[in-house]
Design an enzyme around this catalytic site. Structure first.
Site, short mmCIF file in Angstrom:
data_model
loop_
_atom_site.label_atom_id
_atom_site.label_comp_id
_atom_site.label_asym_id
_atom_site.label_seq_id
_atom_site.Cartn_x
_atom_site.Cartn_y
_atom_site.Cartn_z
N LYS A 73 0.89 -1.28 -0.24
CA LYS A 73 0.14 -0.09 0.15
C LYS A 73 0.92 1.37 0.16
O LYS A 73 1.72 1.48 0.86
CB LYS A 73 -0.85 0.17 1.13
CG LYS A 73 -1.85 1.33 1.48
CD LYS A 73 -2.49 1.25 2.62
CE LYS A 73 -3.15 2.65 3.04
NZ LYS A 73 -3.72 2.66 4.22
N GLY A 96 -8.35 8.08 10.57
CA GLY A 96 -8.47 8.07 11.78
C GLY A 96 -9.56 8.97 12.30
O GLY A 96 -9.80 9.04 13.76
N ALA A 142 -9.59 4.80 4.88
CA ALA A 142 -9.42 5.87 5.73
C ALA A 142 -10.80 6.67 6.06
O ALA A 142 -11.78 7.00 5.34
CB ALA A 142 -8.57 6.99 5.31
N GLY A 143 -11.02 6.82 7.49
CA GLY A 143 -12.07 7.72 8.00
C GLY A 143 -13.43 7.04 8.28
O GLY A 143 -14.48 7.63 8.75
N ASN A 148 -9.07 0.40 10.30
CA ASN A 148 -8.11 0.15 11.35
C ASN A 148 -8.72 0.69 12.68
O ASN A 148 -9.46 0.01 13.62
CB ASN A 148 -6.80 0.46 11.24
CG ASN A 148 -5.78 0.19 12.47
OD1 ASN A 148 -4.71 -0.13 12.34
ND2 ASN A 148 -6.39 -0.13 13.40
N THR A 149 -8.81 2.01 12.85
CA THR A 149 -9.15 2.81 14.11
C THR A 149 -10.71 2.47 14.48
O THR A 149 -10.80 2.43 15.81
CB THR A 149 -8.91 4.09 13.76
OG1 THR A 149 -7.53 4.59 13.27
CG2 THR A 149 -9.10 4.83 15.09
#
Length: 256
Positions: free
Chosen positions: A96, A157, A183-184, A205-206
């Protein structure tokens, strides 16, 4: 089936491995998610030091493909060096590309991302560039030969979810390679929405690792992505300005 380069996956959830409370929670979340692809930041792992704690000690390495990212790179040359480090570790099925151009927003640098993608493709990597929701940039990355495009839903995040669905839809409609929303993402609702827009997968992830119960959230994300994909394939009804009766008018008996 999700196909990226020479790889095929049943799961459309790609899961990050950072910021979990501990390795046991991380392992449980990974397992319940049923992901087949794990991503991690090469520069944040001691992949060559056996005495350092490592989440890989808890994971059955044969069950997963690995998508290391080049987080921390400020330019294309740094991204390539990090990718080669991951490749040397034996934990690099795909790469990535992540080249951050703004430390405050953590938005990617479009010029260096293009350069890094081109350089890594020349090196023979399976390349998945992380990018903003720029429709033209996404097209240029695909034209270079990127194996998938990974536009952000919102800043990394942030948990803001999809802030520009129109641009994501444009990217998805024009792409001939998989589009992985990255993301987000903050909730299962966001993940399902991404899939309903036609995305091929979601990387997060987050949203899982930062949840009050990461294991339950991992399962929720798995189910949301499955539901969103089914909804997209089924084809939702069109929106109408006024109400429309759900029961047919024909054949209704008249009561006097």
């Amino acid at each position: 089936m999700l196909k990226i380069g020479d790889f095929q996956f049943h799961s459309r959830l790609l899961l990050g491995t950072g910021k979990y409370p501990d390795f046991d929670v991380q392992k449980q979340a990974v397992e319940v998610s049923e992901t087949e692809v794990l991503t991690f930041a090469v520069r944040r792992m001691n992949i060559f030091d056996p005495v350092q704690p490592n989440f890989l000690e808890k994971i059955d390495l044969q069950k997963y493909r690995f998508l290391p990212n080049t987080a921390g790179a400020k330019n294309a040359e740094e991204a390539v060096r990090i990718a080669k480090l991951a490749d040397a570790s034996g934990l690099c099925d795909m790469i990535k590309v992540e080249v951050i151009g703004c430390d405050k927003t953590l938005l990617p640098d479009p010029v260096e991302t293009l350069r890094a993608t081109e350089m890594l493709l020349e090196e023979g990597f399976t390349v998945l560039p992380y990018t903003s929701d720029d429709v033209v940039l996404a097209r240029k990355l695909e034209e270079l030969g990127a194996h998938a495009i990974m536009p952000g839903a919102s800043p990394i995040g942030s948990g803001q979810g999809i802030i520009n669905p129109l641009n994501l839809k444009f990217i998805i409609e024009q792409a001939d390679v998989p589009v992985i929303v990255d993301a987000g993402i903050g909730s299962p609702c966001d993940a399902a929405y991404a899939m309903e827009l036609g995305a091929d997968g979601v990387l997060l992830n987050t949203a899982v690792s930062g949840a009050k119960d990461p294991v339950k959230m991992a399962e929720a994300m798995k189910l949301a992505i499955e539901a969103g994909r089914l909804g997209y394939e089924a084809g939702r009804i069109g929106r109408k300005q006024y109400a429309a009766a759900s029961s047919p008018k024909e054949g209704i008996s008249v009561v006097e």
